[in-house]
Design a protein around this motif. Sequence first.
Motif, PDB file in Angstrom:
ATOM      1  N   SER A   1      30.441   2.686 -17.359  1.00  0.00           N
ATOM      2  CA  SER A   1      29.295   2.266 -18.167  1.00  0.00           C
ATOM      3  C   SER A   1      29.271   0.753 -18.338  1.00  0.00           C
ATOM      4  O   SER A   1      28.189   0.147 -18.424  1.00  0.00           O
ATOM      5  CB  SER A   1      29.334   2.948 -19.534  1.00  0.00           C
TER       6      SER A   1
ATOM      7  N   ARG B   1      27.604  -0.491 -15.271  1.00  0.00           N
ATOM      8  CA  ARG B   1      26.170  -0.203 -15.339  1.00  0.00           C
ATOM      9  C   ARG B   1      25.471  -1.121 -16.336  1.00  0.00           C
ATOM     10  O   ARG B   1      24.329  -1.535 -16.125  1.00  0.00           O
ATOM     11  CB  ARG B   1      25.946   1.255 -15.735  1.00  0.00           C
ATOM     12  N   TRP B   2      26.152  -1.433 -17.415  1.00  0.00           N
ATOM     13  CA  TRP B   2      25.588  -2.298 -18.449  1.00  0.00           C
ATOM     14  C   TRP B   2      25.335  -3.696 -17.889  1.00  0.00           C
ATOM     15  O   TRP B   2      24.276  -4.284 -18.105  1.00  0.00           O
ATOM     16  CB  TRP B   2      26.550  -2.337 -19.622  1.00  0.00           C
TER      17      TRP B   2
ATOM     18  N   ARG C   1      22.569  -3.546 -15.388  1.00  0.00           N
ATOM     19  CA  ARG C   1      21.310  -3.035 -15.949  1.00  0.00           C
ATOM     20  C   ARG C   1      20.812  -1.823 -15.167  1.00  0.00           C
ATOM     21  O   ARG C   1      19.645  -1.754 -14.751  1.00  0.00           O
ATOM     22  CB  ARG C   1      20.241  -4.139 -15.981  1.00  0.00           C
ATOM     23  N   ARG C   2      21.704  -0.867 -14.993  1.00  0.00           N
ATOM     24  CA  ARG C   2      21.363   0.357 -14.271  1.00  0.00           C
ATOM     25  C   ARG C   2      21.650   1.557 -15.171  1.00  0.00           C
ATOM     26  O   ARG C   2      22.763   2.093 -15.173  1.00  0.00           O
ATOM     27  CB  ARG C   2      22.165   0.463 -12.973  1.00  0.00           C
ATOM     28  N   PRO C   3      20.686   1.993 -15.961  1.00  0.00           N
ATOM     29  CA  PRO C   3      20.897   3.163 -16.836  1.00  0.00           C
ATOM     30  C   PRO C   3      21.223   4.413 -16.024  1.00  0.00           C
ATOM     31  O   PRO C   3      20.874   4.533 -14.847  1.00  0.00           O
ATOM     32  CB  PRO C   3      19.569   3.298 -17.580  1.00  0.00           C
ATOM     33  N   HIS C   4      21.873   5.334 -16.683  1.00  0.00           N
ATOM     34  CA  HIS C   4      22.350   6.553 -16.028  1.00  0.00           C
ATOM     35  C   HIS C   4      21.383   7.709 -16.291  1.00  0.00           C
ATOM     36  O   HIS C   4      20.960   7.944 -17.423  1.00  0.00           O
ATOM     37  CB  HIS C   4      23.742   6.910 -16.559  1.00  0.00           C
TER      38      HIS C   4
ATOM     39  N   THR D   1      23.515   2.565 -21.820  1.00  0.00           N
ATOM     40  CA  THR D   1      23.133   2.996 -20.472  1.00  0.00           C
ATOM     41  C   THR D   1      22.886   4.493 -20.364  1.00  0.00           C
ATOM     42  O   THR D   1      22.522   4.973 -19.288  1.00  0.00           O
ATOM     43  CB  THR D   1      24.228   2.608 -19.462  1.00  0.00           C
TER      44      THR D   1
END
Length: 299
Positions: A113, A116-117, A120-123, A190
């Motif tokens: 996470s 991803r943070w 800037r790629r949300p799950h 995320t």
Amino acid sequence: MTAPSPRTSQSQSLSRSRPAAPPRGRVLRGLRAVAYAVLPAEVVLAACLIGGVRIPGAVLLGAELLMLMLLGAEVFVWLRLRRRGLSRRETLAELVPEPVLRVAGHELRLMTSLARWVARRPHGINGADAVFPHARDQAAQMYGFAFVCVVETVGMSFLLANRPVIHAVVLVLDVYTVLFVLGLQAASATRPHVLADGVLRVRQAAHVDVRVPLDRIVSVRRETLFTHQKADGELNLDVGSQTSVTLELAEPVDAPRLFGAPRPVRLIRLHADDPKALHDAVTRSRTAPSPVPAPPASA
């Protein structure tokens, strides 16, 4: 004395000719028992060495041999299970207890996470009808915790400067604690609530992920609560000690606990940065008319 019937004799001969099933359950239980004994012993030995306790060489050698034997046995059983057609996930589930797997998976999700943070790629938002972030109201608190952990890390580094081994161990633990706290915030940022394909996916950090079919929701209402008492059949996903939306279900859904224990719930309280948008979207999706099939084409 009566002679055995032909059917009995045939079944006995078949049972003698059929090879006995390998005692997989006993072998796995034995490996887990050895692991439960050896791994804590390794931790105790490491703590003693860090603390300056002198340990006989024979004890250290025996502990390392036990660890190598355990690893060798695990590899051997892994290969046997793979030859029997089990997938990697199934084999891992056979060798490692589920609580250990779930905790390790939770830690891995926290660390991913963070990546991803930053990226800037949300799950889990691909194909979503609506996305509802929920991490804003806890951000200041989590950043405060992270700052306190950083201050503690610096302070312990000065205090343990003359003890390099202990300093290194404490430094690793302190840095991991900072990453853990930031990972909690990153996971919340995320992993928003998601509405897609007639299902509301309710999440909190990296440890709660519940799918609620819209046809099970009998009531959705906006209500801000700051106190939540634990009760059977209720799930409180407070953010910054508050919830803003309450879902009542006609049938329970399963919200597994961290270690995998089932938890059926019929009332879910959750929070969103924009509770009105979440409430309105769920209400519209529940009351939307089903599509009318087109009339058959005339010949």
